[in-house]
Design a protein around this motif. Structure first.
Motif, mmCIF file in Angstrom:
data_model
loop_
_atom_site.group_PDB
_atom_site.id
_atom_site.type_symbol
_atom_site.label_atom_id
_atom_site.label_comp_id
_atom_site.label_asym_id
_atom_site.label_seq_id
_atom_site.Cartn_x
_atom_site.Cartn_y
_atom_site.Cartn_z
ATOM 1 N N LYS A 149 29.091 51.734 50.083
ATOM 2 C CA LYS A 149 30.372 51.053 49.933
ATOM 3 C C LYS A 149 30.120 49.723 49.246
ATOM 4 O O LYS A 149 28.976 49.283 49.106
ATOM 5 C CB LYS A 149 31.041 50.836 51.297
ATOM 6 C CG LYS A 149 30.186 50.046 52.288
ATOM 7 C CD LYS A 149 30.818 49.982 53.665
ATOM 8 C CE LYS A 149 29.908 49.264 54.668
ATOM 9 N NZ LYS A 149 30.489 49.205 56.022
ATOM 10 N N PHE A 150 31.176 49.087 48.812
ATOM 11 C CA PHE A 150 31.057 47.752 48.235
ATOM 12 C C PHE A 150 32.293 46.940 48.576
ATOM 13 O O PHE A 150 33.352 47.492 48.919
ATOM 14 C CB PHE A 150 30.825 47.803 46.715
ATOM 15 C CG PHE A 150 31.940 48.425 45.913
ATOM 16 C CD1 PHE A 150 33.011 47.659 45.455
ATOM 17 C CD2 PHE A 150 31.913 49.767 45.589
ATOM 18 C CE1 PHE A 150 34.027 48.216 44.699
ATOM 19 C CE2 PHE A 150 32.922 50.347 44.836
ATOM 20 C CZ PHE A 150 33.983 49.572 44.389
ATOM 21 N N ALA A 151 32.138 45.631 48.510
ATOM 22 C CA ALA A 151 33.243 44.714 48.813
ATOM 23 C C ALA A 151 33.658 43.995 47.542
ATOM 24 O O ALA A 151 32.818 43.643 46.710
ATOM 25 C CB ALA A 151 32.827 43.704 49.872
ATOM 26 N N LEU A 152 34.957 43.770 47.407
ATOM 27 C CA LEU A 152 35.511 43.110 46.221
ATOM 28 C C LEU A 152 36.455 42.008 46.654
ATOM 29 O O LEU A 152 37.376 42.235 47.459
ATOM 30 C CB LEU A 152 36.230 44.153 45.347
ATOM 31 C CG LEU A 152 36.879 43.647 44.054
ATOM 32 C CD1 LEU A 152 36.699 44.686 42.934
ATOM 33 C CD2 LEU A 152 38.370 43.391 44.246
ATOM 34 N N GLY A 153 36.210 40.791 46.164
ATOM 35 C CA GLY A 153 37.095 39.663 46.436
ATOM 36 C C GLY A 153 38.080 39.471 45.298
ATOM 37 O O GLY A 153 37.822 39.864 44.155
ATOM 38 N N SER A 154 39.202 38.826 45.593
ATOM 39 C CA SER A 154 40.227 38.664 44.566
ATOM 40 C C SER A 154 41.102 37.459 44.865
ATOM 41 O O SER A 154 40.991 36.816 45.909
ATOM 42 C CB SER A 154 41.103 39.923 44.488
ATOM 43 O OG SER A 154 41.914 40.043 45.643
ATOM 44 N N GLY A 155 41.999 37.180 43.922
ATOM 45 C CA GLY A 155 42.979 36.128 44.103
ATOM 46 C C GLY A 155 44.172 36.555 44.919
ATOM 47 O O GLY A 155 45.120 35.780 45.103
ATOM 48 N N ALA A 156 44.146 37.786 45.458
ATOM 49 C CA ALA A 156 45.265 38.312 46.238
ATOM 50 C C ALA A 156 45.151 37.965 47.722
ATOM 51 O O ALA A 156 45.854 38.563 48.545
ATOM 52 C CB ALA A 156 45.349 39.831 46.069
ATOM 53 N N LYS A 157 44.230 37.042 48.058
ATOM 54 C CA LYS A 157 44.027 36.586 49.435
ATOM 55 C C LYS A 157 43.568 37.720 50.348
ATOM 56 O O LYS A 157 43.982 37.806 51.511
ATOM 57 C CB LYS A 157 45.305 35.953 49.998
ATOM 58 C CG LYS A 157 45.857 34.810 49.169
ATOM 59 C CD LYS A 157 47.135 34.277 49.779
ATOM 60 C CE LYS A 157 47.789 33.229 48.912
ATOM 61 N NZ LYS A 157 49.052 32.732 49.485
ATOM 62 N N LEU A 158 42.712 38.585 49.812
ATOM 63 C CA LEU A 158 42.198 39.689 50.613
ATOM 64 C C LEU A 158 40.870 40.163 50.056
ATOM 65 O O LEU A 158 40.480 39.806 48.941
ATOM 66 C CB LEU A 158 43.200 40.843 50.667
ATOM 67 C CG LEU A 158 43.675 41.473 49.342
ATOM 68 C CD1 LEU A 158 42.717 42.526 48.821
ATOM 69 C CD2 LEU A 158 45.060 42.086 49.522
ATOM 70 N N ILE A 159 40.175 40.983 50.874
ATOM 71 C CA ILE A 159 38.929 41.614 50.460
ATOM 72 C C ILE A 159 39.134 43.121 50.491
ATOM 73 O O ILE A 159 39.598 43.667 51.504
ATOM 74 C CB ILE A 159 37.766 41.232 51.395
ATOM 75 C CG1 ILE A 159 37.567 39.718 51.406
ATOM 76 C CG2 ILE A 159 36.479 41.935 50.979
ATOM 77 C CD1 ILE A 159 36.625 39.243 52.513
ATOM 78 N N SER A 160 38.813 43.799 49.406
ATOM 79 C CA SER A 160 38.878 45.257 49.354
ATOM 80 C C SER A 160 37.494 45.812 49.666
ATOM 81 O O SER A 160 36.540 45.529 48.938
ATOM 82 C CB SER A 160 39.333 45.739 47.977
ATOM 83 O OG SER A 160 40.620 45.261 47.666
ATOM 84 N N VAL A 161 37.376 46.573 50.751
ATOM 85 C CA VAL A 161 36.128 47.264 51.078
ATOM 86 C C VAL A 161 36.283 48.705 50.597
ATOM 87 O O VAL A 161 37.121 49.454 51.119
ATOM 88 C CB VAL A 161 35.826 47.211 52.583
ATOM 89 C CG1 VAL A 161 34.508 47.919 52.888
ATOM 90 C CG2 VAL A 161 35.773 45.760 53.056
#
Length: 396
Positions: A149-161
């Motif tokens: 799996k991987f984690a992705l940060g963004s400007g949407a105020k959340l982390i997508s795992v």
């Protein structure tokens, strides 16, 4: 003495529009260090810095984005580096690259709000779109230690795992939103493949549980906590003093370091009740941090050179030394005509020297581990706004 230890560095200026790398061999001796320099000359339209990079150690390869929507892959052949692949799928500027060493997969994210997982098949890198479900630009991406799996940060105020669902043959994502009030700027995984550290622009550093029951067994207790349902907050430090630019777990995972925009470096120790030790430095703000071993930390930023810090327990976070090879100034003999020209134009006889006394000539934006042993880093890399990449041997 320690200042005379051998430091071997390789510098690369991989500007995007010049296809052939030119090798320039230089040896500068200041005490013991030796510098070997590889560079190519940029043309007028070349991008001047790299927005993201990742490395594969065996064989030696670099995936790097020249501040554009393209990722270039270079392979070392002898003393030269040659471009062997070009990844084109994003429509926005690449903001994050990570290369999984065991599965040989590359994940990229960009300001176009998309992420792709690239797989090498029959000599061609083929992209697979990831359903990250964000409405703002992606800012960073990181594979988990087990690469499932991987984690992705963004400007949407959340982390997508994100994880792969075999039944439907696609990459899905789950969102961590709890407490995040601004852009996620940095991510790092705990060695247990479950805990995830995140630094954000809301001046907070947090540790979350990223346990996904569909693909992994239930985790056991850790010094950070025992109950770890998905999205659980195990640490939330609110007094970081500035944007948290980078976070890094120690090799054991028992401590977490981060650097913030107030020129401070901080360490949270899970074995000591998650006590936080902060050191405010005299340097310009640091932008990236990594652990060299369980006690030694390397950080770099706007001062254009890496610094080494040592953490020996709560209240014992200290600056150790500046890493890097000082540039040797070579002043040519000045002709009499040039002497009087300088005196006439500048009211001085000295030549202007605008070069910094460091390998990088502008801010270092990212540090990346190149070679890692179970408990220590052997080599790491740095990229900066000067368009150069440096490989460092870490010798604490």
């Amino acid at each position: 003495c320690s200042s005379r230890r051998l430091l071997q560095s390789e510098v690369f200026a991989l500007h995007s529009r010049t296809p052939v790398l030119k090798h320039v061999s230089v040896q500068l001796r200041i005490g013991a260090p030796v510098l070997s320099r590889l560079e190519q000359r940029p043309n007028a339209n070349a991008q001047q810095f790299h927005s993201a990079h990742a490395l594969q150690d065996s064989p030696a390869k670099i995936a790097i984005s020249p501040n554009s929507s393209i990722v270039n892959i270079y392979q070392k052949k002898g003393k030269d580096w040659s471009k062997i692949h070009e990844l084109k799928e994003h429509s926005g500027r690449i903001t994050g690259i990570d290369w999984a060493p065991e599965s040989n997969r590359i994940v990229t994210c960009a300001s176009d709000r998309n992420a792709y997982v690239w797989t090498l098949k029959d000599g061609v890198w083929k992209p697979t779109l990831v359903l990250v479900r964000i409405n703002r630009a992606a800012t960073c991406v990181k594979w988990s230690p087990q690469e499932n799996k991987f984690a992705l940060g963004s400007g949407a105020k959340l982390i997508s795992v994100c994880y792969f669902e075999k039944e439907n043959d696609w990459w899905l994502s789950k969102h961590i939103k709890k407490g995040i009030c601004s852009t996620v700027l940095s991510l790092d995984w705990h060695p247990n493949n479950i805990l995830l550290a995140a630094g954000s622009a809301d001046l907070h550093c947090r540790v979350f549980s990223a346990y996904i029951k569909e693909i992994e067994d239930k985790p056991g207790p850790t010094p950070w906590g025992a109950k770890m349902p998905f999205g659980e907050v195990l640490l939330e430090h609110k007094d970081c003093g500035g944007w948290v630019h980078s976070v890094a777990f120690s090799p054991s995972g028992d401590s977490l370091a981060w650097v913030s925009h107030n020129s401070a470096i901080s360490v949270a120790d899970a074995t000591q009740g998650k006590e936080v030790t902060q050191l405010t430095t005299d340097h310009l703000p640091l932008l990236s941090v990594l652990y060299g071993n369980e006690t030694e930390i390397v950080a770099a930023g706007h001062d254009c050179c890496p610094y080494q810090f040592s953490y020996k327990g709560p209240g014992k976070l200290e600056f150790v030394k500046k890493l890097g090879l000082a540039k040797q100034s070579s002043k040519n003999s000045m002709s009499a005509m040039q002497h009087f020209r300088n005196l006439d134009k500048k009211a001085t006889t000295e030549e202007d020297d605008n070069e910094l006394n460091s390998l990088h000539q502008n801010s270092i934006t990212q540090l990346c581990v190149v070679e890692r042993q179970p408990a220590k880093v052997e080599k790491f890399s740095s990229v900066g706004l000067d368009g150069a990449m440096v490989l460092w041997d870490f010798k604490p």
